[in-house]
Structures are given as C-alpha cells and as structure tokens.
Motif scaffolding. Structure first.
Motif, short mmCIF file in Angstrom:
data_model
loop_
_atom_site.label_atom_id
_atom_site.label_comp_id
_atom_site.label_asym_id
_atom_site.label_seq_id
_atom_site.Cartn_x
_atom_site.Cartn_y
_atom_site.Cartn_z
N TYR A 190 42.35 -4.29 -1.81
CA TYR A 190 42.05 -2.93 -2.23
C TYR A 190 43.26 -2.47 -3.02
N ASP A 192 44.50 0.76 -4.89
CA ASP A 192 44.14 2.17 -5.00
C ASP A 192 44.72 2.76 -6.29
N LEU A 193 43.95 2.63 -7.36
CA LEU A 193 44.41 3.10 -8.67
C LEU A 193 44.67 4.61 -8.66
N ILE A 279 35.59 -4.56 -0.41
CA ILE A 279 35.93 -4.93 -1.79
C ILE A 279 35.05 -6.12 -2.19
N LYS A 283 33.24 -4.80 -7.20
CA LYS A 283 34.30 -3.79 -7.13
C LYS A 283 35.63 -4.33 -7.67
N ARG A 286 35.63 -4.41 -11.45
CA ARG A 286 35.82 -3.06 -12.02
C ARG A 286 37.28 -2.62 -11.91
N THR A 287 37.87 -2.86 -10.72
CA THR A 287 39.27 -2.46 -10.51
C THR A 287 40.20 -3.18 -11.49
N LYS A 290 39.66 -1.74 -15.07
CA LYS A 290 40.25 -0.39 -15.21
C LYS A 290 41.77 -0.44 -15.27
N SER A 291 42.34 -1.24 -14.36
CA SER A 291 43.80 -1.26 -14.27
C SER A 291 44.41 -1.96 -15.48
#
Ligand SMILES: [Zn+2]
Length: 294
Positions: A190, A192-193, A279, A283, A286-287, A290-291
């Motif tokens: 996980y 956490d952005l 997760i 997911k 996507r994380t 995005k990051s």
C-alpha cells in the motif's frame, strides 16, 4: 416478496453485526520471539515490535485503541518493567490507534515530525480531533537512536515511501529490522500517495535498507509474517520490474484507465501471488501509474 427481502436483509445485518462483534472479541494477541531482545506481537493491524530488557520496554506501533488492554497484558507476560518508549512507524490508524492508552501507561511516544503533524491536523470519522495524548512527544527529521536494553536502536526516515513520515528501525545487536509499512511481505504494498508516499521513494527505501542488513537479519514487516533479506530482495525486484513496465506504458502515451485495466502488465507478479484483497493488481497498476506520472 418485499417482506421476505426486508426480513432477509435485516437478518443478514444482524448476522453480520454479530460476527463482527465476535471477531472483535476474539482477537488474540500472538507473541513471537524474533531474536535477541525482540518480540513481534500480532493482533489486528500493523505488526508490533517489542524490546524487553533491564532498562524497560520499548514498543513499536500499537494497532487499535480497543486492543490496548490485550496488547499491554501480552507485553506483561514478557516483562513487568515499565513501558518507557513507543515509536510510531507512520501515522495510519492501524499503527497509532493505541497511542492515548500507551501514553496513559507512561510511554513516551516518538515518531517522524510528519506523524505528529498529520495526527494533529487530521479529523476522525466522527468529526473529533486527536487529543494531545495521541501525539508523539519526541519527533525527528532524518534519524535518531535509542540506547536501551544493551543495544543501539537506529531509527531512520526514508523520504516519501509509504507516507511522508515513515520510520524504519534497526536493532543493531539483536539484528532485527522493523520496516513499518515500507515493506509488505509477499504482497503488493500500500503506497499512500495522499499522505506523501511514492513509488520511487518506496523503492529507494528498500534499496537503502537492504544495504544495512545481512543474511541473518530477521525482518518484521508492517504486515505479514517475519521475513528475511532474501525475500525483501525479491520484493524489491518485483517493485523495480513493475516500475519499468508501467514507466514504459506512460512513455507510450497510455492513460491511467488503460494501464489500470490492462491485467497483462502485472501478470508475472500476479502469478507469484502478490495481489491481495486490499491491494489488488488493478489497484497497484493505478498507484504506480499515478505516482510515476507525477
Ligand atoms: Zn500504513
């Protein structure tokens, strides 16, 4: 039919509530000796580290407030010395929920400065603010050391890994590492952005920490069973592999939705069992997108 449906959903709700209450009641705190002075407690939430010895008790993370009495009595089976210090590896509720209870017990809480900041600024689900007893009393920027129970415990902060306030702790004599949530054993992590975490920081944290430990080091991950350097390395390999796959998609001009939906991108790692209910592979795609896009 409608009556049946209403009765049925009512019944489901009762059953659900009952089993939830039962689950709560049935949480048992499992005690595992790791090495030297260090133990790991498993209940619900992040893994707890405990150091015992002549100077007192040092605890890492405290799960949820409702579990504090059970956690404290588990600690009492190991030592009757005072609980002197408690470190928070980051600000999430499954690692800091018991802070108030542990401060009442006499523990001085230490954490990275952003843990205090986030706990201070955040609002709980019921609209309330955290009392001052929930906040760390000692905060640090980059690193600090605690000297107790015959060893130096090195505490250091990796930049923007799981959050922006992570701490990793290394027991230099017991040769035990507590990674907090900068490592999920065998699972997609996980990241956490929203709390300042990042893929690059997460990978960097694993790389730097791996340089510090050896083949004998026992690792307490944030979640999951005890681990070792070999497993931590293969976790890093997965993270780096995934990074280059998603990076390549970004360079091809793919959108967040395209990457999130494309299951073939994570297949190698999904087949190794990294996906889990919190997760999922969707997911993690996507994380990463995005990051890395930031
Ligand atoms: Zn966390």
């Amino acid at each position: 039919m409608t009556l049946f449906k209403t009765l049925f959903s009512g019944l489901m709700l009762i059953t659900f509530t009952l089993s939830f209450a039962q689950n709560n009641q049935e949480v048992k705190i499992e005690i595992n000796k790791i090495a030297g002075n260090v133990y790991m407690l498993i209940g619900q939430g992040g893994n707890i580290g405990v150091s015992i010895g002549e100077d007192g008790v040092f605890v890492i993370d405290d799960q949820f407030a409702r579990l504090s009495p059970k956690i404290i009595s588990a600690i009492r089976t190991l030592s009757d010395k005072p609980i002197k210090f408690l470190a928070n590896t980051h600000w999430h509720g499954d690692h800091t929920g018991g802070n108030v209870n542990f401060q009442k017990e006499g523990a001085i809480i230490m954490a990275h400065k952003n843990v205090r900041k986030r706990l201070e600024e955040s609002t709980n689900r019921d609209g309330s603010k955290n009392p001052k007893e929930a906040l760390p009393v000692i905060t640090f920027d980059d690193k600090m050391s605690l000297h107790m129970n015959g060893e130096e415990i090195a505490i250091f902060h990796p930049d923007n890994a799981h959050t922006d306030g992570d701490a990793i702790l290394y027991f230099t004599e017991s040769n035990v590492l507590h990674t907090g949530d900068t490592y999920f054993r065998g699972w997609y992590p996980y990241i956490d952005l929203e709390s300042g975490g990042s893929v690059n920081g997460y990978i960097e944290a694993a790389k730097n920490t791996l340089m510090l430990i050896d083949d004998e080091t026992k690792i307490i991950p944030g979640h999951g069973p005890v681990s070792n350097k070999k497993e931590y390395k293969s976790f890093l390999t997965m993270m780096e592999g995934l990074k280059s796959i998603i990076q390549a998609e970004i360079e091809k001009g793919k959108t967040e939705e395209q990457v999130t939906k494309d299951a073939s991108l994570t297949k190698t790692y999904d087949d190794q069992g990294y996906s889990w209910n919190f997760i999922t592979s969707e997911k993690i795609r996507r994380t990463f997108y995005k990051s890395l896009k930031q």
